[in-house]
Scaffold this active site. Structure first.
Site, PDB file in Angstrom:
ATOM      1  N   LYS A 199       0.766  -1.207   0.017  1.00 28.24           N
ATOM      2  CA  LYS A 199      -0.021   0.133  -0.018  1.00 28.24           C
ATOM      3  C   LYS A 199       0.939   1.394   0.043  1.00 28.24           C
ATOM      4  O   LYS A 199       2.067   1.217   0.159  1.00 28.24           O
ATOM      5  CB  LYS A 199      -0.711   0.162   1.160  1.00 28.24           C
ATOM      6  CG  LYS A 199      -2.135  -1.175   1.234  1.00 28.24           C
ATOM      7  CD  LYS A 199      -2.671  -1.108   2.430  1.00 28.24           C
ATOM      8  CE  LYS A 199      -4.068  -2.115   2.397  1.00 28.24           C
ATOM      9  NZ  LYS A 199      -4.582  -2.186   3.599  1.00 28.24           N
ATOM     10  N   TYR A 232     -12.562  -2.312  -2.768  1.00 27.26           N
ATOM     11  CA  TYR A 232     -12.967  -2.288  -1.622  1.00 27.26           C
ATOM     12  C   TYR A 232     -14.515  -2.172  -1.645  1.00 27.26           C
ATOM     13  O   TYR A 232     -14.934  -1.606  -0.236  1.00 27.26           O
ATOM     14  CB  TYR A 232     -12.276  -1.020  -0.765  1.00 27.26           C
ATOM     15  CG  TYR A 232     -10.818  -1.334  -0.122  1.00 27.26           C
ATOM     16  CD1 TYR A 232     -10.564  -2.731   0.689  1.00 27.26           C
ATOM     17  CD2 TYR A 232      -9.794  -0.470  -0.466  1.00 27.26           C
ATOM     18  CE1 TYR A 232      -9.259  -2.908   0.935  1.00 27.26           C
ATOM     19  CE2 TYR A 232      -8.538  -0.853  -0.271  1.00 27.26           C
ATOM     20  CZ  TYR A 232      -8.426  -2.108   0.812  1.00 27.26           C
ATOM     21  OH  TYR A 232      -7.170  -2.266   1.040  1.00 27.26           O
ATOM     22  N   PHE A 254     -14.745   3.737   8.114  1.00 27.49           N
ATOM     23  CA  PHE A 254     -13.488   4.022   7.595  1.00 27.49           C
ATOM     24  C   PHE A 254     -13.460   4.120   6.139  1.00 27.49           C
ATOM     25  O   PHE A 254     -12.274   4.309   5.697  1.00 27.49           O
ATOM     26  CB  PHE A 254     -12.596   3.001   8.452  1.00 27.49           C
ATOM     27  CG  PHE A 254     -12.788   1.539   8.000  1.00 27.49           C
ATOM     28  CD1 PHE A 254     -12.577   1.063   6.855  1.00 27.49           C
ATOM     29  CD2 PHE A 254     -13.605   0.694   8.796  1.00 27.49           C
ATOM     30  CE1 PHE A 254     -12.737  -0.319   6.294  1.00 27.49           C
ATOM     31  CE2 PHE A 254     -13.789  -0.536   8.385  1.00 27.49           C
ATOM     32  CZ  PHE A 254     -13.267  -1.100   7.364  1.00 27.49           C
ATOM     33  N   ARG A 314      -1.266 -14.493   4.003  1.00 27.33           N
ATOM     34  CA  ARG A 314      -2.107 -13.856   4.911  1.00 27.33           C
ATOM     35  C   ARG A 314      -1.058 -13.882   6.331  1.00 27.33           C
ATOM     36  O   ARG A 314      -1.196 -12.967   7.032  1.00 27.33           O
ATOM     37  CB  ARG A 314      -3.351 -14.244   5.290  1.00 27.33           C
ATOM     38  CG  ARG A 314      -4.408 -14.072   4.148  1.00 27.33           C
ATOM     39  CD  ARG A 314      -5.015 -12.690   4.541  1.00 27.33           C
ATOM     40  NE  ARG A 314      -5.983 -12.355   5.488  1.00 27.33           N
ATOM     41  CZ  ARG A 314      -6.573 -11.334   5.532  1.00 27.33           C
ATOM     42  NH1 ARG A 314      -6.457 -10.438   4.599  1.00 27.33           N
ATOM     43  NH2 ARG A 314      -7.399 -11.207   6.508  1.00 27.33           N
ATOM     44  N   THR A 327      -5.085  -7.702  10.836  1.00 27.61           N
ATOM     45  CA  THR A 327      -5.174  -6.585   9.864  1.00 27.61           C
ATOM     46  C   THR A 327      -4.613  -5.545  10.874  1.00 27.61           C
ATOM     47  O   THR A 327      -4.298  -4.381  10.353  1.00 27.61           O
ATOM     48  CB  THR A 327      -6.592  -6.465   9.998  1.00 27.61           C
ATOM     49  OG1 THR A 327      -7.202  -7.666   9.141  1.00 27.61           O
ATOM     50  CG2 THR A 327      -7.417  -5.144   9.376  1.00 27.61           C
ATOM     51  N   ARG A 349       3.341  -6.736   9.255  1.00 22.39           N
ATOM     52  CA  ARG A 349       2.479  -5.596  10.003  1.00 22.39           C
ATOM     53  C   ARG A 349       2.589  -5.365  11.414  1.00 22.39           C
ATOM     54  O   ARG A 349       2.901  -4.419  11.926  1.00 22.39           O
ATOM     55  CB  ARG A 349       0.748  -5.831   9.802  1.00 22.39           C
ATOM     56  CG  ARG A 349       0.293  -5.683   8.408  1.00 22.39           C
ATOM     57  CD  ARG A 349      -0.970  -6.461   8.414  1.00 22.39           C
ATOM     58  NE  ARG A 349      -1.812  -5.851   7.290  1.00 22.39           N
ATOM     59  CZ  ARG A 349      -2.842  -6.243   6.767  1.00 22.39           C
ATOM     60  NH1 ARG A 349      -3.325  -7.317   7.356  1.00 22.39           N
ATOM     61  NH2 ARG A 349      -3.551  -5.787   5.634  1.00 22.39           N
ATOM     62  N   ASN A 375      -1.481   0.015   7.448  1.00 18.45           N
ATOM     63  CA  ASN A 375      -1.096  -1.434   7.843  1.00 18.45           C
ATOM     64  C   ASN A 375      -0.410  -1.866   6.656  1.00 18.45           C
ATOM     65  O   ASN A 375      -0.070  -3.132   6.704  1.00 18.45           O
ATOM     66  CB  ASN A 375      -2.428  -2.287   8.381  1.00 18.45           C
ATOM     67  CG  ASN A 375      -3.018  -2.373   7.233  1.00 18.45           C
ATOM     68  OD1 ASN A 375      -3.320  -1.992   6.047  1.00 18.45           O
ATOM     69  ND2 ASN A 375      -4.489  -3.232   7.516  1.00 18.45           N
ATOM     70  N   HIS A 408      -1.852  -5.481   1.627  1.00 17.72           N
ATOM     71  CA  HIS A 408      -3.038  -6.012   1.372  1.00 17.72           C
ATOM     72  C   HIS A 408      -2.856  -7.412   0.929  1.00 17.72           C
ATOM     73  O   HIS A 408      -1.892  -7.551   0.111  1.00 17.72           O
ATOM     74  CB  HIS A 408      -4.258  -5.370   0.191  1.00 17.72           C
ATOM     75  CG  HIS A 408      -5.309  -6.245  -0.024  1.00 17.72           C
ATOM     76  ND1 HIS A 408      -6.495  -6.430   0.665  1.00 17.72           N
ATOM     77  CD2 HIS A 408      -5.318  -7.065  -0.997  1.00 17.72           C
ATOM     78  CE1 HIS A 408      -7.080  -7.238   0.073  1.00 17.72           C
ATOM     79  NE2 HIS A 408      -6.582  -7.526  -1.083  1.00 17.72           N
ATOM     80  N   GLU A 446      -9.670 -10.717  -7.225  1.00 12.88           N
ATOM     81  CA  GLU A 446      -8.789  -9.513  -7.107  1.00 12.88           C
ATOM     82  C   GLU A 446      -7.917  -9.547  -8.323  1.00 12.88           C
ATOM     83  O   GLU A 446      -7.484  -8.630  -8.924  1.00 12.88           O
ATOM     84  CB  GLU A 446      -8.345  -9.507  -5.920  1.00 12.88           C
ATOM     85  CG  GLU A 446      -9.321  -9.201  -4.779  1.00 12.88           C
ATOM     86  CD  GLU A 446      -8.653  -9.259  -3.252  1.00 12.88           C
ATOM     87  OE1 GLU A 446      -9.457  -8.893  -2.394  1.00 12.88           O
ATOM     88  OE2 GLU A 446      -7.581  -9.490  -3.195  1.00 12.88           O
TER      89      GLU A 446
HETATM   90  P1  IDP Z   1      -7.403  -7.209   5.681  1.00  8.44           P
HETATM   91  O1  IDP Z   1      -6.721  -5.906   4.891  1.00  8.44           O
HETATM   92  O2  IDP Z   1      -6.298  -7.531   6.589  1.00  8.44           O
HETATM   93  O3  IDP Z   1      -7.986  -7.991   4.865  1.00  8.44           O
HETATM   94  P2  IDP Z   1      -9.919  -5.684   6.052  1.00  8.44           P
HETATM   95  O4  IDP Z   1     -10.888  -6.083   7.470  1.00  8.44           O
HETATM   96  O5  IDP Z   1     -10.602  -6.454   4.763  1.00  8.44           O
HETATM   97  O6  IDP Z   1      -8.810  -6.265   6.600  1.00  8.44           O
HETATM   98  O7  IDP Z   1     -10.071  -4.205   5.763  1.00  8.44           O
HETATM   99  C1  IDP Z   1      -9.552  -3.729   4.594  1.00  8.44           C
HETATM  100  C2  IDP Z   1      -8.636  -2.465   5.004  1.00  8.44           C
HETATM  101  O8  IDP Z   1      -9.334  -1.432   5.535  1.00  8.44           O
HETATM  102  C3  IDP Z   1      -7.519  -2.761   6.303  1.00  8.44           C
HETATM  103  O9  IDP Z   1      -6.444  -3.301   5.674  1.00  8.44           O
HETATM  104  C4  IDP Z   1      -7.294  -1.624   6.630  1.00  8.44           C
HETATM  105  O10 IDP Z   1      -6.353  -0.741   5.587  1.00  8.44           O
HETATM  106  C5  IDP Z   1      -8.395  -0.923   6.211  1.00  8.44           C
HETATM  107  N1  IDP Z   1      -9.418  -0.866   7.674  1.00  8.44           N
HETATM  108  C6  IDP Z   1     -10.051  -2.175   8.260  1.00  8.44           C
HETATM  109  N2  IDP Z   1     -10.546  -1.570   9.644  1.00  8.44           N
HETATM  110  C7  IDP Z   1     -10.254  -0.132   9.690  1.00  8.44           C
HETATM  111  C8  IDP Z   1     -10.686   0.562  10.792  1.00  8.44           C
HETATM  112  O11 IDP Z   1     -11.213   0.434  11.677  1.00  8.44           O
HETATM  113  N3  IDP Z   1     -10.126   1.860  10.473  1.00  8.44           N
HETATM  114  C9  IDP Z   1      -9.277   2.363   9.752  1.00  8.44           C
HETATM  115  N4  IDP Z   1      -9.103   1.452   8.645  1.00  8.44           N
HETATM  116  C10 IDP Z   1      -9.577   0.300   8.652  1.00  8.44           C
END
Ligand code: IDP
Length: 151
Positions: A9, A49, A57, A85, A91, A102, A112, A115, A126
């Protein structure tokens, strides 16, 4: 053989961590089969997304992912989805296990670093969204037989 989709990212790119992410996935034994460096359009970000649309968010997430270039990749190997993963970590970086990307480089969920597809079905979707079939490279790696036993 399983494939999965990976993004470094904008924060990972800005912090000079593209090589670190690639090195860890290579060392793990996975094989790179596609890569491109691009500035993500709002349209692509919203498609990628779509599942998060409406969440608090969401706007911040779209702004973040379109704010600077990303490195998009496809990695291949046995259980590639789960393996990547695991290498990325949870996450939320403060919940990620030590030794994961991470954990080792991150602090907060909204920055973070990476992805990775969370299921084989999503990996296929994807990869199809981000890459044309001809952008994926089918190649044999001579070390494969030292990394996994083929049938
Ligand atoms: P992942 O990336 O580990 O699959 P997801 O739950 O699919 O996690 O969320 C996608 C992305 O959205 C996360 O990697 C993060 O960048 C962002 N994200 C998820 N939850 C939050 C939050 O509570 N606040 C801000 N960003 C979030």
């Amino acid at each position: 053989m399983e494939q999965t989709f990976v993004l470094v990212k904008p924060d990972g790119v800005q912090r000079g961590l593209i090589g670190e992410v690639i090195a860890r996935l290579e060392r793990r034994g996975l094989k790179l089969v596609g890569a491109k460096f691009l500035h993500v359009s709002r349209k692509l970000a919203e498609e990628h997304y779509a599942v998060h649309k409406g969440k608090p968010f969401y706007e911040g997430l779209i702004n973040y992912i379109t704010s600077a270039p990303v490195m998009a990749m496809v990695w291949e190997g046995p259980n590639a989805v789960a393996v990547v993963r695991q290498t990325m970590g949870a996450t939320r970086p403060y919940e990620a296990a030590p030794g994961t990307i991470r954990h080792d480089f991150g602090l907060t969920v909204s920055r973070n670093l990476t992805h990775a597809s969370d299921s084989v079905e999503n990996a296929i979707a994807e990869i199809t969204l981000w890459f044309k079939p001809e952008e994926l490279v089918s190649w044999g790696r001579d070390t494969d037989r030292w990394i996994f036993e083929s049938n």
